[in-house]
Design a protein around this motif. Structure first.
Motif, mmCIF file in Angstrom:
data_model
loop_
_atom_site.group_PDB
_atom_site.id
_atom_site.type_symbol
_atom_site.label_atom_id
_atom_site.label_comp_id
_atom_site.label_asym_id
_atom_site.label_seq_id
_atom_site.Cartn_x
_atom_site.Cartn_y
_atom_site.Cartn_z
ATOM 1 N N LEU A 100 -0.052 34.542 19.514
ATOM 2 C CA LEU A 100 -0.797 33.965 20.359
ATOM 3 C C LEU A 100 -0.491 32.487 20.584
ATOM 4 O O LEU A 100 -0.496 31.971 21.572
ATOM 5 C CB LEU A 100 -2.372 33.870 20.038
ATOM 6 N N LEU A 101 -0.134 31.819 19.414
ATOM 7 C CA LEU A 101 0.307 30.470 19.356
ATOM 8 C C LEU A 101 1.670 29.863 19.907
ATOM 9 O O LEU A 101 1.722 29.004 20.203
ATOM 10 C CB LEU A 101 0.195 29.788 17.877
ATOM 11 N N HIS A 102 2.201 30.969 20.212
ATOM 12 C CA HIS A 102 3.640 30.875 21.101
ATOM 13 C C HIS A 102 3.360 30.545 22.373
ATOM 14 O O HIS A 102 4.201 30.137 23.339
ATOM 15 C CB HIS A 102 4.612 31.930 20.913
ATOM 16 N N ASN A 103 2.250 30.963 22.865
ATOM 17 C CA ASN A 103 1.734 30.851 24.377
ATOM 18 C C ASN A 103 1.588 29.233 24.663
ATOM 19 O O ASN A 103 0.666 28.694 24.269
ATOM 20 C CB ASN A 103 0.797 31.533 24.860
ATOM 21 N N PRO A 104 2.179 28.409 25.634
ATOM 22 C CA PRO A 104 2.059 27.163 25.851
ATOM 23 C C PRO A 104 0.878 26.849 26.740
ATOM 24 O O PRO A 104 0.218 25.912 26.454
ATOM 25 C CB PRO A 104 3.354 26.932 26.769
ATOM 26 N N HIS A 105 0.179 27.826 27.283
ATOM 27 C CA HIS A 105 -1.054 27.675 27.906
ATOM 28 C C HIS A 105 -2.200 27.506 26.753
ATOM 29 O O HIS A 105 -2.964 26.600 27.021
ATOM 30 C CB HIS A 105 -1.337 28.720 28.877
ATOM 31 N N LEU A 106 -2.222 28.296 25.874
ATOM 32 C CA LEU A 106 -3.031 28.332 24.677
ATOM 33 C C LEU A 106 -3.043 26.930 24.167
ATOM 34 O O LEU A 106 -3.936 26.208 23.704
ATOM 35 C CB LEU A 106 -2.962 29.598 23.825
ATOM 36 N N ARG A 107 -1.703 26.580 23.602
ATOM 37 C CA ARG A 107 -1.508 25.425 23.045
ATOM 38 C C ARG A 107 -2.002 24.264 23.780
ATOM 39 O O ARG A 107 -2.600 23.202 23.065
ATOM 40 C CB ARG A 107 -0.017 25.064 22.477
ATOM 41 N N SER A 108 -1.760 24.319 25.124
ATOM 42 C CA SER A 108 -2.368 23.331 25.929
ATOM 43 C C SER A 108 -3.779 23.028 25.723
ATOM 44 O O SER A 108 -4.387 22.120 25.779
ATOM 45 C CB SER A 108 -1.856 23.364 27.317
ATOM 46 N N GLU A 152 -11.517 31.290 29.487
ATOM 47 C CA GLU A 152 -10.312 31.845 29.563
ATOM 48 C C GLU A 152 -9.943 32.984 28.748
ATOM 49 O O GLU A 152 -10.429 32.612 27.528
ATOM 50 C CB GLU A 152 -9.238 30.573 28.860
ATOM 51 N N PRO A 153 -9.636 34.089 29.255
ATOM 52 C CA PRO A 153 -9.495 35.256 28.516
ATOM 53 C C PRO A 153 -8.279 35.156 27.188
ATOM 54 O O PRO A 153 -8.562 35.548 26.176
ATOM 55 C CB PRO A 153 -8.961 36.376 29.277
ATOM 56 N N LEU A 154 -7.463 34.316 27.316
ATOM 57 C CA LEU A 154 -6.671 33.806 26.307
ATOM 58 C C LEU A 154 -7.193 33.059 25.064
ATOM 59 O O LEU A 154 -6.974 33.471 23.972
ATOM 60 C CB LEU A 154 -5.368 33.005 26.805
ATOM 61 N N PHE A 155 -7.991 32.142 25.503
ATOM 62 C CA PHE A 155 -8.755 31.436 24.470
ATOM 63 C C PHE A 155 -9.716 32.438 23.843
ATOM 64 O O PHE A 155 -9.883 32.455 22.537
ATOM 65 C CB PHE A 155 -9.530 30.264 25.021
#
Length: 143
Positions: free
Chosen positions: A85-93, A114-117
């Motif tokens: 999951l932490l490879h996703n730049p949107h989540l890191r942002s 946010e579903p990703l969060f």
């Protein structure tokens, strides 16, 4: 272009791996790598790296009912689902925005939309506070 750090005549072709100084040949690199200038730059870079990773603690942490034990927090580091999951730049942002937000509660409420969060938060909870069999069965009935 920059000139060589050692001979100062030739145009640089390479960069020193320790301090990123420009050099033109193997001979110039060998002369530069043991010089005090290179070692000083190397020490400055090490200090910058260590300063970046260490965050000062303003107060001694106190425990509450919601405090997560350090052992559980260290287990997060080895969770493959979280790593993916932490490879996703949107989540890191999103995580960076929460970290620097003036009003953390508002930032968290926005992130929870946010579903990703939500996926990230659930993955953290699965490691820190895994569901019992009864909770899992109830969850499966609801979904």
């Amino acid at each position: 272009m920059e000139n060589c750090i050692n001979c100062e005549e030739n145009t640089r072709k390479y960069k020193c791996s320790k301090c990123s100084a420009p050099y033109c040949s193997v001979a110039c690199y060998k002369a530069h790598k043991d010089s005090p200038q290179c070692l000083a730059n190397d020490l400055v870079k090490e200090k910058e790296k260590s300063a970046f990773h260490e965050e000062p603690t303003l107060h001694v942490p106190f425990t509450t009912d919601d405090t997560v034990p350090m052992e559980k927090l260290q287990q997060l580091e080895n969770c493959p689902n979280l790593r993916n999951l932490l490879h996703n730049p949107h989540l890191r942002s999103l995580l960076q925005q929460i970290d620097v937000a003036i009003n953390a509660q508002t930032a968290m409420m926005a992130a929870m939309q946010e579903p990703l969060f939500l996926e990230f938060a659930n993955a953290c909870l699965q490691v820190v506070e895994p569901m019992s069999d009864a909770e899992r069965a109830e969850f499966e009935l609801c979904s």
